[in-house]
Design an enzyme around this catalytic site. Structure first.
Site, PDB file in Angstrom:
ATOM      1  N   LYS B  80       3.796  22.792  31.807  1.00 36.34           N
ATOM      2  CA  LYS B  80       4.011  23.703  32.932  1.00 36.34           C
ATOM      3  C   LYS B  80       3.046  24.891  32.890  1.00 36.34           C
ATOM      4  O   LYS B  80       2.474  25.275  33.903  1.00 36.34           O
ATOM      5  CB  LYS B  80       5.458  24.194  32.904  1.00 36.34           C
ATOM      6  CG  LYS B  80       5.999  24.552  34.249  1.00 36.34           C
ATOM      7  CD  LYS B  80       7.506  24.369  34.322  1.00 36.34           C
ATOM      8  CE  LYS B  80       8.181  24.615  33.001  1.00 36.34           C
ATOM      9  NZ  LYS B  80       8.000  25.942  32.419  1.00 36.34           N
ATOM     10  N   THR B  82       0.136  24.879  31.375  1.00 33.86           N
ATOM     11  CA  THR B  82      -1.189  24.314  31.631  1.00 33.86           C
ATOM     12  C   THR B  82      -1.386  24.111  33.129  1.00 33.86           C
ATOM     13  O   THR B  82      -2.474  24.394  33.672  1.00 33.86           O
ATOM     14  CB  THR B  82      -1.330  22.982  30.875  1.00 33.86           C
ATOM     15  OG1 THR B  82      -0.951  23.190  29.514  1.00 33.86           O
ATOM     16  CG2 THR B  82      -2.751  22.461  30.933  1.00 33.86           C
ATOM     17  N   ARG B 103       4.501  34.010  30.930  1.00 36.77           N
ATOM     18  CA  ARG B 103       5.303  34.686  29.911  1.00 36.77           C
ATOM     19  C   ARG B 103       4.528  34.752  28.596  1.00 36.77           C
ATOM     20  O   ARG B 103       3.722  33.886  28.288  1.00 36.77           O
ATOM     21  CB  ARG B 103       6.605  33.915  29.721  1.00 36.77           C
ATOM     22  CG  ARG B 103       7.476  33.951  30.973  1.00 36.77           C
ATOM     23  CD  ARG B 103       8.536  32.874  30.935  1.00 36.77           C
ATOM     24  NE  ARG B 103       7.939  31.547  30.881  1.00 36.77           N
ATOM     25  CZ  ARG B 103       8.546  30.468  30.430  1.00 36.77           C
ATOM     26  NH1 ARG B 103       9.775  30.540  29.988  1.00 36.77           N
ATOM     27  NH2 ARG B 103       7.926  29.310  30.433  1.00 36.77           N
ATOM     28  N   LYS B 114       5.985  23.737  18.366  1.00 41.82           N
ATOM     29  CA  LYS B 114       5.550  23.637  19.757  1.00 41.82           C
ATOM     30  C   LYS B 114       4.174  24.252  19.997  1.00 41.82           C
ATOM     31  O   LYS B 114       3.466  23.865  20.918  1.00 41.82           O
ATOM     32  CB  LYS B 114       6.594  24.298  20.667  1.00 41.82           C
ATOM     33  CG  LYS B 114       6.411  23.947  22.126  1.00 41.82           C
ATOM     34  CD  LYS B 114       7.614  24.342  22.970  1.00 41.82           C
ATOM     35  CE  LYS B 114       7.306  24.099  24.450  1.00 41.82           C
ATOM     36  NZ  LYS B 114       8.421  24.460  25.326  1.00 41.82           N
ATOM     37  N   ALA B 295      14.324  30.501  28.740  1.00 42.11           N
ATOM     38  CA  ALA B 295      15.048  30.416  29.997  1.00 42.11           C
ATOM     39  C   ALA B 295      16.445  29.868  29.813  1.00 42.11           C
ATOM     40  O   ALA B 295      17.255  29.944  30.720  1.00 42.11           O
ATOM     41  CB  ALA B 295      14.285  29.541  30.972  1.00 42.11           C
ATOM     42  N   PHE B 323      11.312  25.957  31.733  1.00 43.46           N
ATOM     43  CA  PHE B 323      11.951  24.639  31.737  1.00 43.46           C
ATOM     44  C   PHE B 323      11.970  23.996  33.128  1.00 43.46           C
ATOM     45  O   PHE B 323      11.085  24.268  33.930  1.00 43.46           O
ATOM     46  CB  PHE B 323      13.350  24.724  31.118  1.00 43.46           C
ATOM     47  CG  PHE B 323      13.323  25.254  29.709  1.00 43.46           C
ATOM     48  CD1 PHE B 323      12.515  24.677  28.749  1.00 43.46           C
ATOM     49  CD2 PHE B 323      14.085  26.353  29.356  1.00 43.46           C
ATOM     50  CE1 PHE B 323      12.495  25.180  27.442  1.00 43.46           C
ATOM     51  CE2 PHE B 323      14.062  26.853  28.052  1.00 43.46           C
ATOM     52  CZ  PHE B 323      13.269  26.259  27.108  1.00 43.46           C
ATOM     53  N   PHE B 414      -2.434  12.629  31.775  1.00 42.11           N
ATOM     54  CA  PHE B 414      -2.885  12.572  30.384  1.00 42.11           C
ATOM     55  C   PHE B 414      -3.912  11.453  30.287  1.00 42.11           C
ATOM     56  O   PHE B 414      -3.862  10.503  31.071  1.00 42.11           O
ATOM     57  CB  PHE B 414      -1.701  12.239  29.458  1.00 42.11           C
ATOM     58  CG  PHE B 414      -0.865  13.424  29.105  1.00 42.11           C
ATOM     59  CD1 PHE B 414      -0.283  14.206  30.086  1.00 42.11           C
ATOM     60  CD2 PHE B 414      -0.643  13.769  27.781  1.00 42.11           C
ATOM     61  CE1 PHE B 414       0.503  15.300  29.760  1.00 42.11           C
ATOM     62  CE2 PHE B 414       0.141  14.854  27.444  1.00 42.11           C
ATOM     63  CZ  PHE B 414       0.718  15.624  28.436  1.00 42.11           C
ATOM     64  N   TRP B 442      -6.179  19.579  32.807  1.00 39.72           N
ATOM     65  CA  TRP B 442      -6.329  19.594  31.351  1.00 39.72           C
ATOM     66  C   TRP B 442      -7.728  19.116  30.988  1.00 39.72           C
ATOM     67  O   TRP B 442      -8.421  19.718  30.180  1.00 39.72           O
ATOM     68  CB  TRP B 442      -5.261  18.691  30.694  1.00 39.72           C
ATOM     69  CG  TRP B 442      -5.374  18.658  29.202  1.00 39.72           C
ATOM     70  CD1 TRP B 442      -4.834  19.553  28.321  1.00 39.72           C
ATOM     71  CD2 TRP B 442      -6.096  17.702  28.398  1.00 39.72           C
ATOM     72  NE1 TRP B 442      -5.176  19.223  27.028  1.00 39.72           N
ATOM     73  CE2 TRP B 442      -5.950  18.092  27.050  1.00 39.72           C
ATOM     74  CE3 TRP B 442      -6.859  16.557  28.693  1.00 39.72           C
ATOM     75  CZ2 TRP B 442      -6.527  17.373  25.995  1.00 39.72           C
ATOM     76  CZ3 TRP B 442      -7.432  15.839  27.654  1.00 39.72           C
ATOM     77  CH2 TRP B 442      -7.258  16.263  26.315  1.00 39.72           C
TER      78      TRP B 442
END
Lengths: 590, 590
Positions: B80, B82, B103, B114, B295, B323, B414, B442
């Site tokens: 999200k 990215t 954020r 992560k 969140a 999220f 991807f 990406w």
């Protein structure tokens, strides 16, 4: 015009002066720094990129090096920071190219009873709120780096308990066999949180950590902060972080941050903290801030890197050591100057009439215990107490003389001091052979510090025959003996069985040969007992234990217990601090 | 030329791009900010002085408002951030005046599994090390402010135990009679420290605090962070800080930060954190960063102040919610937009083929539990799993449609996605009536996001008939019912006895009338059970408890347990992070 300090609190004086601040670019330009070497933090504060500056100025000559120390203080301090800033302003008035490097205040004292360490009256650094509340984040960086090591340790204890060797090997881990009863490190927070002094962590199930005793200490007492103070380069810092001993394994081998594979990440959190911070006095002189307080357990000096840079930038550089000459100056003299490889010219010994009276116990002066206000009697004339207590000042002058550095006594006057008291103290100090200046920098700023500035300038012109108290190859026991006798004035040293055993181990193991000797002793007495005032004779220094800091490379002989976590009192400063929501200005700091 | 993301890790791409960074002054100039409004932090990052900017732009028109949300994610996230950064770069390529507000990442995930939240590949924000490791110190400020409240509380408990009323009155304190078993607040640290989840503090003597159970939670889950996210001004922030409920007294009355006389000092620690941070993408677009993640317990949105400023500065402003649409978008829609008083135009729903396959449980897709790598099978073509799992995407599209905001599905591709999979997903999403764009940001940065940018621009031109899910005066029980049925897809709500009692209390007490409804639910499922994937039907949402955040003014119905302190795994990111000691550059971040 600055406000009158007899009528306005420090924070009002600071706010008024902040309306006339120089930008950090102006400050940098005056110091000959390039724009690229300045990393601004807002309009008025900058970090100085030490890699770039030291590269450019590697071969520049060093300025004169002036240290500021003091008498054995009352629990509220004797205005050493204020005197440092006053002297900086005084030398500024004499049109000298001058810098100072002071320590960043800890949030603990700032929110508690002692207040910030920004100086006071017309000798302050600004911007006050930024200086007092985290500055550019160095203490936070130390806190995060330190706590990350504890995260790594406690998670590893859990994983090694829960998983077999095969499962650990899958992620490339070998079993460290950490002994949970021999964890040396605690967690840190930058407040006085007595409730976190002794804790039990890891309560719960198998995914909730490893149950054990633990503790929090104040962030500025962290070994990481000590490393920031003594590191000579980023490379040195990285290496020392790796060598921090977090715990021992079940076969008595140290477990370091490198063993926990967390030293690189810790250094990453510190990557900006290594750059000293540049702020200004209310009269616009450049003042650097780097590393933390706590001279009674850590080194308690502004950083080696800060002094390195300042000596290149200025003709006169002033640095501050924590507490009295027995603590801060001794470490400055025998540890910091070794790391720096520089010879200091002058040591300013800050003395107050109030503080010396409280050493006049032989003449009947009442005690002045921590956490309590100064007794009222100290604000009334009492020549007998002062004369008796002046022995303490003479002792500190003698400490400085042993190093070959020129002592200059700064009588930091208060509005309640009487002319007779000031005359008496001046005479006593002059009789010792030291230069003496009456300094009224709190009341009048740099103008009030001209006598002090001139005394310092005069002393700087004299040749210095600097000598360390002990040689590089002096064994630890002899170093302790020398410090006890020649610095503290003890008759000798007495070791506990535990300390005796460690002493032998450290003296025989070549690994400890280059570790610095970092005495741990109360700052409230020349002895190990904080209630003993004056300049006592006929006593023995007890050494109960000797701590090892593997990263900072310190051996710390412990002359008494030092709490690494002060307590918040019943009337802390935070009660009076607030923010003006219309302007964003902070009120009530002191 | 940026490096190829199929051959270089994120941190190498970031470092290369950092050699071409704009200074913060260039960025500010492009946004029409004055030099005085920019508070630089180093050369490339600035805080923006919100008081000055909002004063100047009070009457300027707002730009179009674009939110980015996603499907129900795998534990590793679906890109999200990215996508937010990719879209920002795509709109930049279309020469739009565009900003985003994301954020600030928490040190916990960054040092754990992560990784940072800087985006990835050619859609990243830079400077990466600064962004990932504390930025300008906002999370540290939140941590210090929060912990200062705990210092005040625990010291007060000690003093009230040790001293009688007379002694307390001497320093102007009245007895608060805090109930030590009803302390609501814990301490915070910004790492995943499971060992601090359940602790006992205050062990020792009468000066060592008050012995009681306590806990640490991760800093970004602090109520102080929630307040930073929702505050509309410094005045609002100050007031909310004062209303934080730290504990209850023995007569069941709340003890707030104001009662502890610590709210002003806490606000002082936050005085700079209220200003949003300005950084840039690797293609040089301005990106704001403000407030924290989390969140599922806090609001998990970038700040209200950040969006306020950006909407004034840009023609298109992108904001990110935490999220999936059930969590982040629901709070954006019904809480943040209320606080902002702004109407959003578009919500981008980030979907990945890998993530949707993991929802294809009805077609036999294997589970993907937290703390484990994504199963290998997800990187091979499987149209059946994808088709089954796409139900989850359709559910999120429907959530957005209910608000009247235009949904745009961003298929975040991807390298392992196959053309057949992409074709299938596009067809399914288009059939739902949403705009759909295949986005390869990406791999190709802004160029790869042009289809997405065009879809968003197109959607922005359409009229919006925005409606809240519930009205300002909708009772709490009805709000919960609506969220459960219309957002989560439940058949209804079931309350525990405790929750039922609180529900009545909150509905009847006018004090809670303007409190926001902030659902607490796992982000790993549309239901309360993280193991249930897809878009399940025929289930009931259990509400076990309802928490009150008196400062943030949130009522939080709890649909399941949410840990406020994640655990550090056995192969955390910190193992691979280090610093190049010659240059000061941080290596190994992701």
């Amino acid at each position: 015009m600055p406000l009158d300090p007899t009528e306005h609190p420090d924070w009002e004086i600071a706010l008024e002066a902040e309306s006339r601040m120089k930008t950090c670019y102006q400050l940098g330009e005056e110091l000959g720094l390039t724009k690229e070497e300045l990393l601004p933090y807002g309009h008025y504060i900058a970090k100085v990129d030490y890699l770039k500056v030291m590269e450019r100025l590697r071969d520049a000559p060093d300025g004169k090096f002036i240290e500021v120390t003091g008498i054995t203080p009352t629990p509220l301090g004797e205005g050493k920071s204020t005197t440092t800033i006053g002297l900086l302003q005084g030398l500024g008035r004499r049109k000298k190219r001058v810098t100072a490097c002071i320590r960043q205040p800890s949030g603990g004292p700032t929110m508690n009873i002692k207040g910030s360490a920004a100086g006071g009256g017309l000798s302050q650094v600004i911007p006050l709120a930024e200086f007092s509340l985290g500055l550019t984040g160095d203490i936070n960086a130390v806190m995060n780096a330190h706590n990350l090591a504890m995260v790594a340790l406690t998670a590893r204890l859990q994983h090694e308990r829960n998983y077999d060797d095969e499962r650990l090997a899958k992620v490339g881990l070998r079993r460290l066999n950490i002994d949970p009863t021999r964890v040396e490190m605690g967690w840190v927070i930058d407040f006085c949180a007595q409730a976190l002094r002794n804790i039990i962590i890891g309560i719960g199930g198998r995914m909730d950590g490893y149950m054990m005793q633990s503790r929090f200490q104040i962030a500025s007492s962290s070994e990481v902060m000590a490393i920031l103070a003594v590191a000579r380069s980023l490379e040195d810092l990285r290496q020392r972080i790796g060598q921090i001993i977090v715990a021992y394994d079940k076969k008595d081998r140290p477990i370091t941050c490198e063993d926990l594979e967390v030293a690189g990440a810790m250094t990453a959190w510190l990557r900006s903290a290594i750059n000293p911070n540049l702020i200004q006095t209310i009269e616009g002189q450049p003042c650097f801030v780097h590393a933390g307080p706590f001279a009674n357990i850590a080194i308690g000096q502004s950083s080696v890197i800060g002094d390195q840079i300042c000596l290149k930038l200025a003709d006169y550089h002033i640095t501050e050591s924590g507490f009295g000459a027995d603590i801060g100056f001794e470490k400055f003299w025998n540890v910091k100057c070794r790391y720096l490889g520089k010879v200091p010219h002058v040591s300013v010994i800050t003395a107050t009439i109030r503080g010396l009276k409280h050493h006049g116990v032989t003449a009947g002066a009442p005690p002045c215990p921590p956490g309590r206000p100064i007794p009222k009697e100290y604000f009334e004339e009492n020549l007998a107490w002062l004369e008796a207590g002046a022995a303490n000042l003479l002792h500190h002058i003698n400490i400085v003389k042993k190093s070959g550095v020129h002592p200059v006594v700064a009588i930091n006057v208060f509005p309640t001091d009487t002319p007779a008291e000031i005359r008496l103290l001046r005479r006593i100090a002059e009789q010792s052979g030291a230069r003496v200046a009456v300094s009224n920098h709190w009341r009048y700023g740099g103008e009030g510090a001209l006598e002090l500035a001139d005394a310092v300038l005069d002393a700087c012109e004299q040749p210095v025959s600097f000598r360390y108290l002990y040689e590089d190859d002096t064994p630890l026991s002899e170093r302790i003996e020398k410090i006890a006798r020649e610095v503290y004035g003890a008759d000798g040293v007495e070791y506990s069985r535990e300390a005796e055993a460690k002493l032998k181990e450290f003296e025989n193991n070549p690994k400890y040969r280059d570790f610095a000797t970092m005495m741990v002793k109360t700052h409230l007495s020349l002895t190990h007992d904080p209630t003993i005032k004056g300049a006592p004779k006929g006593w023995t220094l007890p050494i109960k234990d000797i701590l090892v800091y593997g990263g900072a490379r310190f051996l710390c002989p412990m002359a008494g217990e030092i709490s690494l976590m002060p307590g918040t009192g019943s009337d802390p400063a935070f009660r009076r601090i607030d923010v003006d929501v219309k302007t964003g200005r902070v009120t009530g700091l002191f």
